[in-house]
Design an enzyme around this catalytic site. Structure first.
Site, short mmCIF file in Angstrom:
data_model
loop_
_atom_site.label_atom_id
_atom_site.label_comp_id
_atom_site.label_asym_id
_atom_site.label_seq_id
_atom_site.Cartn_x
_atom_site.Cartn_y
_atom_site.Cartn_z
CG ASP A 115 -0.30 -0.12 2.55
OD1 ASP A 115 0.69 -0.87 2.66
OD2 ASP A 115 -0.74 0.56 3.49
CD GLU A 167 4.23 0.40 6.83
OE1 GLU A 167 5.06 0.58 7.73
OE2 GLU A 167 3.84 1.32 6.09
#
Ligand SMILES: [Zn+2]
Length: 387
Positions: free
Chosen positions: A75, A137
């Site tokens: 991400d 994350e």
């Protein structure tokens, strides 16, 4: 395109997936799965509860212990409101820099790790190379815990984990641990002239905020341990970054919400700090309930990042130092998934290409020089696994 793809081609592909944390990453995961499969490498995907995102991991080489895990996240942070010179989702080279959202944080490393998997397969490593790509994350290290648990259960144990967050290829052996809470304070509204019959959520929240101030004042005067002195600041900090509540000057506030976080120096126990926080909340809550039983505080722990504690004679540190030649002592102030891997029993360091200063910025980039340094590292790593 013929496979295996070059690291640069993989990076172009990964950047083109707009995997902002709030959105799905499944098209990227599909592509990684297909690409690894085309190389003859099978992978395991770990979906989130809603099935909207997934982590993915894979292993190549013999099924023996002592391999190496390359850990990255898929991400990226949003580009909303940022002024970009070129399309953030198209990798673009200018002046020796590769621009694109995620170029440095951390699709650059992801691309190198995927290219390394192909090289490891082709060279026939004697110990396995494993890749672990997480999601969420950037939302507080949410998406890696299930993946790590699955890797522990399903793969021969790796001897070292390299978390490739940007460190300019220096070997980072420590970072602070952190935890974050959303706190909701439920008060009881009365006219402020009779405030003693109500519960003011703002003023009760302020008691917690002031407890944080008191803890900070105390922590900063304590002599730091030798390990803590590596950090700036060299002490555990408590912080409230956002607060909202109340309706009018003459009404005791019915609600107050705030965000609370800890950043704990390695050597102090994150969970014992959390317990002290919960105890303080319970004390304040008891006072509130004595006035109005319906008043109270609720805590929603929305992230946990265990610290990365420098290891004595750690295998990951020794490996990364051998591959990079870095002999310096480095710690960082940002949290990473390294703490989660270490907590699961893996020897772990952070070492990745590019500078964290370019992460999350408009015109995020990784220099071609750092990207090549990262590839150099991967070639040596695969060589090491062949020996
Ligand atoms: Zn990152």
């Amino acid at each position: 395109m013929p496979i295996p793809l070059s690291p640069r081609q993989i990076l172009e592909t990964l950047v083109a997936f707009p995997t902002v944390s709030r959105d799905t990453n499944l098209p990227l995961v599909d592509w990684v799965e297909d690409y690894l499969s085309a190389l003859g490498i099978s992978s395991v995907r770990i979906p989130n509860a809603e099935g909207t995102k997934a982590a993915i991991y894979a292993s190549t080489g013999p099924e023996v212990e002592g391999g190496v895990i390359l850990s990255g996240h898929t991400d990226v942070v949003p580009v909303d409101g940022q002024d970009w010179t070129s399309d953030p989702w198209t990798l673009t080279e200018r002046d020796g820099k590769l621009f694109g959202r995620g170029a440095v944080d951390m699709k650059g490393f992801d691309a190198l790790a995927l290219a390394a998997m192909a090289l490891a397969k082709q060279r026939g490593v004697k110990r396995p190379l494993q890749i672990a790509l997480s999601y969420d994350e950037e939302l507080g290290l949410v998406g890696c815990a299930d993946m790590i648990a699955s890797m522990v259960a399903g793969l021969p144990k790796a001897g070292a984990v390299i978390v490739g967050e940007p460190s300019s290829m220096s070997v980072v052996t420590g970072h602070k641990g952190s935890a974050g809470f959303r706190v909701h304070v439920k008060g009881f509204e009365v006219h402020s002239s009779i405030l003693h019959r109500g519960v003011n959520a703002i003023m009760e929240a302020a008691r917690i905020v002031d407890w944080a101030n008191a803890m900070n004042a105390r922590n900063r005067t304590k002599p730091p341990t030798p390990l803590a002195t590596l950090f700036d600041p060299p002490w555990t900090s408590l912080h409230v970054g956002k607060i909202r509540g109340g309706t009018a000057h003459n009404i005791t506030a019915g609600d107050c919400d705030f965000l609370f976080e800890f950043r704990v120096v390695p050597g102090e126990d994150l969970e014992s700090w959390v317990r002290r926080f919960e105890e303080r909340v319970a004390e304040v809550e008891a006072d509130m309930k004595a006035v109005r039983p319906e008043a109270g505080m609720t805590l929603d722990r929305y992230f946990t990042a265990p610290p990365l504690v420098p290891e004595e004679g750690g295998a990951a540190e020794a490996l990364a130092r051998r591959l990079t030649g870095d002999t310096g002592r480095h710690v960082v102030s940002y949290g990473t998934e390294a703490g989660h891997f270490q907590a699961a029993g893996f020897s772990t360091v952070v070492c990745g290409p590019g500078d964290i200063a370019q992460a999350h910025q408009a015109d995020e980039y990784i220099t071609v020089e750092q990207f090549e340094a990262g590839w150099n590292f991967m070639e040596r790593l695969v060589g090491d696994l062949c020996a």
